[in-house]
Design an enzyme around this catalytic site. Structure first.
Site, PDB file in Angstrom:
ATOM      1  N   MET A   1       0.842  -1.192   0.000  1.00  0.00           N
ATOM      2  CA  MET A   1       0.000   0.000   0.000  1.00  0.00           C
ATOM      3  C   MET A   1       0.879   1.244   0.000  1.00  0.00           C
ATOM      4  O   MET A   1       1.975   1.232   0.575  1.00  0.00           O
ATOM      5  CB  MET A   1      -0.903   0.012   1.238  1.00  0.00           C
ATOM      6  CG  MET A   1      -2.174  -0.796   1.050  1.00  0.00           C
ATOM      7  SD  MET A   1      -3.244  -0.708   2.494  1.00  0.00           S
ATOM      8  CE  MET A   1      -3.911   0.960   2.329  1.00  0.00           C
ATOM      9  N   PHE A   2       0.397   2.277  -0.614  1.00  0.00           N
ATOM     10  CA  PHE A   2       1.044   3.604  -0.692  1.00  0.00           C
ATOM     11  C   PHE A   2       2.261   3.620  -1.616  1.00  0.00           C
ATOM     12  O   PHE A   2       3.024   4.583  -1.601  1.00  0.00           O
ATOM     13  CB  PHE A   2       1.481   4.126   0.698  1.00  0.00           C
ATOM     14  CG  PHE A   2       0.396   4.105   1.720  1.00  0.00           C
ATOM     15  CD1 PHE A   2      -0.657   5.008   1.668  1.00  0.00           C
ATOM     16  CD2 PHE A   2       0.412   3.167   2.747  1.00  0.00           C
ATOM     17  CE1 PHE A   2      -1.658   4.987   2.618  1.00  0.00           C
ATOM     18  CE2 PHE A   2      -0.588   3.133   3.710  1.00  0.00           C
ATOM     19  CZ  PHE A   2      -1.628   4.042   3.645  1.00  0.00           C
ATOM     20  N   SER A   3       2.468   2.561  -2.408  1.00  0.00           N
ATOM     21  CA  SER A   3       3.663   2.542  -3.253  1.00  0.00           C
ATOM     22  C   SER A   3       3.403   3.172  -4.628  1.00  0.00           C
ATOM     23  O   SER A   3       4.300   3.203  -5.477  1.00  0.00           O
ATOM     24  CB  SER A   3       4.167   1.101  -3.424  1.00  0.00           C
ATOM     25  OG  SER A   3       3.209   0.309  -4.091  1.00  0.00           O
TER      26      SER A   3
ATOM     27  N   ASP B   1      -7.551  -2.477 -11.192  1.00  0.00           N
ATOM     28  CA  ASP B   1      -6.919  -2.082  -9.933  1.00  0.00           C
ATOM     29  C   ASP B   1      -7.326  -3.048  -8.826  1.00  0.00           C
ATOM     30  O   ASP B   1      -8.335  -3.742  -8.941  1.00  0.00           O
ATOM     31  CB  ASP B   1      -7.318  -0.641  -9.550  1.00  0.00           C
ATOM     32  CG  ASP B   1      -6.326  -0.032  -8.562  1.00  0.00           C
ATOM     33  OD1 ASP B   1      -5.198  -0.553  -8.430  1.00  0.00           O
ATOM     34  OD2 ASP B   1      -6.667   0.979  -7.901  1.00  0.00           O
ATOM     35  N   GLU B   2      -6.540  -3.097  -7.761  1.00  0.00           N
ATOM     36  CA  GLU B   2      -6.812  -3.967  -6.612  1.00  0.00           C
ATOM     37  C   GLU B   2      -6.990  -5.422  -7.061  1.00  0.00           C
ATOM     38  O   GLU B   2      -7.900  -6.136  -6.611  1.00  0.00           O
ATOM     39  CB  GLU B   2      -8.057  -3.490  -5.842  1.00  0.00           C
ATOM     40  CG  GLU B   2      -7.991  -2.036  -5.380  1.00  0.00           C
ATOM     41  CD  GLU B   2      -6.989  -1.776  -4.264  1.00  0.00           C
ATOM     42  OE1 GLU B   2      -6.340  -2.737  -3.787  1.00  0.00           O
ATOM     43  OE2 GLU B   2      -6.831  -0.596  -3.882  1.00  0.00           O
TER      44      GLU B   2
ATOM     45  N   CYS C   1       8.993   3.763   3.952  1.00  0.00           N
ATOM     46  CA  CYS C   1       8.672   3.217   5.278  1.00  0.00           C
ATOM     47  C   CYS C   1       8.188   4.343   6.190  1.00  0.00           C
ATOM     48  O   CYS C   1       8.870   5.346   6.356  1.00  0.00           O
ATOM     49  CB  CYS C   1       9.898   2.525   5.885  1.00  0.00           C
ATOM     50  SG  CYS C   1       9.608   1.975   7.585  1.00  0.00           S
TER      51      CYS C   1
ATOM     52  N   CYS D   1      10.873   4.745   9.241  1.00  0.00           N
ATOM     53  CA  CYS D   1      12.275   5.163   9.136  1.00  0.00           C
ATOM     54  C   CYS D   1      12.642   5.774   7.785  1.00  0.00           C
ATOM     55  O   CYS D   1      13.767   6.239   7.608  1.00  0.00           O
ATOM     56  CB  CYS D   1      13.198   3.973   9.404  1.00  0.00           C
ATOM     57  SG  CYS D   1      13.310   2.835   8.008  1.00  0.00           S
TER      58      CYS D   1
ATOM     59  N   CYS E   1      11.502  -2.605   9.884  1.00  0.00           N
ATOM     60  CA  CYS E   1      10.432  -2.062  10.732  1.00  0.00           C
ATOM     61  C   CYS E   1       9.152  -2.886  10.668  1.00  0.00           C
ATOM     62  O   CYS E   1       8.249  -2.703  11.484  1.00  0.00           O
ATOM     63  CB  CYS E   1      10.127  -0.619  10.332  1.00  0.00           C
ATOM     64  SG  CYS E   1      11.551   0.489  10.524  1.00  0.00           S
TER      65      CYS E   1
END
Ligand code: ADP
Ligand code: MG
Ligand code: ZN
Length: 202
Positions: A23-25, A94-95, A151, A154, A186
């Site tokens: 997610m969020f990439s 998508d998805e 991330c 970090c 993480c």
């Protein structure tokens, strides 16, 4: 004559492209970019998403950065196949991870019929396991793009999707707050559960 026939065949060539990552990439952004590019070039496109994903809008794919493109919700891969029109050349999906395993055959049938099939989806679930049908689709695809997020903890290469709320459901929809992108250092699949235990013992 022969040469133009050969060129014609190449222009008609279908294939499968997979855009995967956590997610969020930027998977949806990239899907929207690729589909929009063809649409501006007057190539007939259709974009689909699973009807269980109605996070922002029913008839659209929307990225976390609020880019959008029109999308038809479909219940499963069979409905998707029926909904693709003959004239369509580019099929955006998508998805993809929310589709059934039939998506691999459906994408292959469409590519065999000369369509360019572009599928975006999570390659890993929140427990870090392969999220079918995306891995199976990747090995049947001509082109695979792996996107990474940043991330949340970090700033390193975000490979995993960390669930930060407590739930055993494979799919927790609607809340982007429920997830963070994490790097391999993480990422901790047990984290959400631990949070709950700390709350309980407090
Ligand atoms: P995906 O479909 O892979 O979940 P989107 O295409 O919907 O991703 O959203 C990508 C956008 O999300 C980025 O361009 C950025 O604006 C935003 N974003 C939010 N959190 C992050 C993060 N941790 N790393 C990268 N981008 C992020
Ligand atoms: Mg997305
Ligand atoms: Zn990290």
């Amino acid at each position: 004559m022969l040469r133009s026939d050969a060129m014609h065949r190449r222009a008609d060539q279908g294939w499968i492209e997979v855009i995967c990552g956590p997610m969020f990439s930027g998977k949806s952004e990239e899907l929207i970019r690729r589909v929009t590019r063809y649409r501006i070039g007057r190539v007939p496109t259709q974009t689909f998403k699973p009807s269980l994903d109605v996070r922002y809008a029913v008839g659209e794919v929307v990225s976390h950065s609020r880019l959008t493109t029109a999308a038809e919700p479909v219940a499963d891969s069979a409905e998707l196949l029926r909904a693709v029109e003959d004239r369509t050349v580019v099929v955006g999906i998508d998805e993809g991870q929310f589709f059934d395993e039939g998506l691999v055959d459906v994408a292959s049938v469409l590519a065999g019929a000369g369509k360019k099939v572009i599928v975006a989806g999570l390659d890993l679930d929140y427990l870090g396991r392969p999220f079918e049908p995306i891995p199976s689709l990747m090995v049947r695809a001509e082109y695979v793009t792996k996107s990474l997020a940043v991330c949340h903890r970090c700033g390193g290469p975000g490979l995993f999707t960390q669930r930060v709320v407590d739930s055993d459901e494979l799919v927790v929809l609607g809340a982007t707050d429920a997830y963070e992108a994490r790097c391999r250092r993480c990422y901790d699949p047990a984290e959400a559960v631990q949070t709950t235990l700390e709350v309980e013992s407090a």
